[in-house]
Design a protein around this motif. Structure first.
Motif, PDB file in Angstrom:
ATOM      1  N   THR A   1       0.835  -1.204   0.000  1.00 18.40           N
ATOM      2  CA  THR A   1       0.000   0.000   0.000  1.00 18.40           C
ATOM      3  C   THR A   1       0.867   1.251   0.000  1.00 18.40           C
ATOM      4  O   THR A   1       0.565   2.228  -0.695  1.00 18.40           O
ATOM      5  CB  THR A   1      -0.956  -0.002   1.211  1.00 18.40           C
ATOM      6  N   GLN A   2       1.960   1.218   0.741  1.00 17.07           N
ATOM      7  CA  GLN A   2       2.868   2.372   0.755  1.00 17.07           C
ATOM      8  C   GLN A   2       3.471   2.604  -0.626  1.00 17.07           C
ATOM      9  O   GLN A   2       3.597   3.751  -1.067  1.00 17.07           O
ATOM     10  CB  GLN A   2       3.981   2.183   1.796  1.00 17.07           C
TER      11      GLN A   2
ATOM     12  N   VAL B   1       0.840   4.297  -2.651  1.00 12.46           N
ATOM     13  CA  VAL B   1       0.724   5.714  -2.290  1.00 12.46           C
ATOM     14  C   VAL B   1       1.840   6.521  -2.955  1.00 12.46           C
ATOM     15  O   VAL B   1       1.599   7.614  -3.487  1.00 12.46           O
ATOM     16  CB  VAL B   1       0.738   5.910  -0.752  1.00 12.46           C
ATOM     17  N   THR B   2       3.038   5.978  -2.961  1.00  8.64           N
ATOM     18  CA  THR B   2       4.150   6.657  -3.631  1.00  8.64           C
ATOM     19  C   THR B   2       3.851   6.815  -5.120  1.00  8.64           C
ATOM     20  O   THR B   2       4.090   7.887  -5.695  1.00  8.64           O
ATOM     21  CB  THR B   2       5.461   5.870  -3.421  1.00  8.64           C
TER      22      THR B   2
ATOM     23  N   GLN C   1       1.334   9.546  -5.621  1.00 15.61           N
ATOM     24  CA  GLN C   1       1.958  10.865  -5.483  1.00 15.61           C
ATOM     25  C   GLN C   1       2.690  11.269  -6.759  1.00 15.61           C
ATOM     26  O   GLN C   1       2.614  12.431  -7.178  1.00 15.61           O
ATOM     27  CB  GLN C   1       2.915  10.868  -4.290  1.00 15.61           C
TER      28      GLN C   1
ATOM     29  N   ALA D   1      -5.017   8.604  -2.004  1.00 13.72           N
ATOM     30  CA  ALA D   1      -3.804   8.545  -1.181  1.00 13.72           C
ATOM     31  C   ALA D   1      -4.150   8.694   0.302  1.00 13.72           C
ATOM     32  O   ALA D   1      -3.600   7.984   1.152  1.00 13.72           O
ATOM     33  CB  ALA D   1      -2.815   9.625  -1.612  1.00 13.72           C
ATOM     34  N   THR D   2      -5.070   9.578   0.615  1.00 10.12           N
ATOM     35  CA  THR D   2      -5.489   9.776   2.002  1.00 10.12           C
ATOM     36  C   THR D   2      -6.137   8.512   2.554  1.00 10.12           C
ATOM     37  O   THR D   2      -5.845   8.083   3.681  1.00 10.12           O
ATOM     38  CB  THR D   2      -6.467  10.971   2.105  1.00 10.12           C
TER      39      THR D   2
ATOM     40  N   ALA E   1      -5.691   5.459   1.465  1.00  9.36           N
ATOM     41  CA  ALA E   1      -4.671   4.411   1.568  1.00  9.36           C
ATOM     42  C   ALA E   1      -3.809   4.609   2.808  1.00  9.36           C
ATOM     43  O   ALA E   1      -3.473   3.642   3.499  1.00  9.36           O
ATOM     44  CB  ALA E   1      -3.806   4.389   0.306  1.00  9.36           C
ATOM     45  N   ARG E   2      -3.457   5.852   3.114  1.00  7.96           N
ATOM     46  CA  ARG E   2      -2.684   6.122   4.331  1.00  7.96           C
ATOM     47  C   ARG E   2      -3.476   5.745   5.576  1.00  7.96           C
ATOM     48  O   ARG E   2      -2.926   5.203   6.545  1.00  7.96           O
ATOM     49  CB  ARG E   2      -2.274   7.593   4.389  1.00  7.96           C
TER      50      ARG E   2
END
Length: 86
Positions: A18-19, A22-23, A26, A69-70, A72-73
């Motif tokens: 998931t990180q 997110v990258t 971005q 992204a929000t 996922a974080r």
């Protein structure tokens, strides 16, 4: 049934994936920002509805990426909390 260590490892792998996502989001968001800035610069003085529509659609795409992204974080935080509890 999976052991506690297997569960923790799988949750960690999910968080890592998931990180990475997110990258990637971005990076795509930055590319859309660049495309949007270029389109706005190119369209200065033009009031054509197609250009206005393109700008609005790019802005909406960027906002949805920010939302993704929000979310996922938040999922990462929840998964990490679960991993600490297990």
């Amino acid at each position: 049934m999976a052991s506690v260590e297997e569960v923790k490892a799988n949750v960690r792998a999910s968080v890592d994936g998931t990180q990475r996502a997110v990258t990637g989001i971005q990076h795509v968001s930055e590319q859309l920002d660049d495309a949007l800035a270029l389109l706005r610069l190119t369209a200065v003085g033009s009031f054509h509805p197609s250009v206005a529509s393109a700008i609005a659609q790019l802005e909406q795409a960027r906002m949805r990426l920010d939302e993704a992204a929000t979310l996922a974080r938040a999922a990462i935080d929840s998964a990490d909390t679960y991993r600490m509890i297990v």
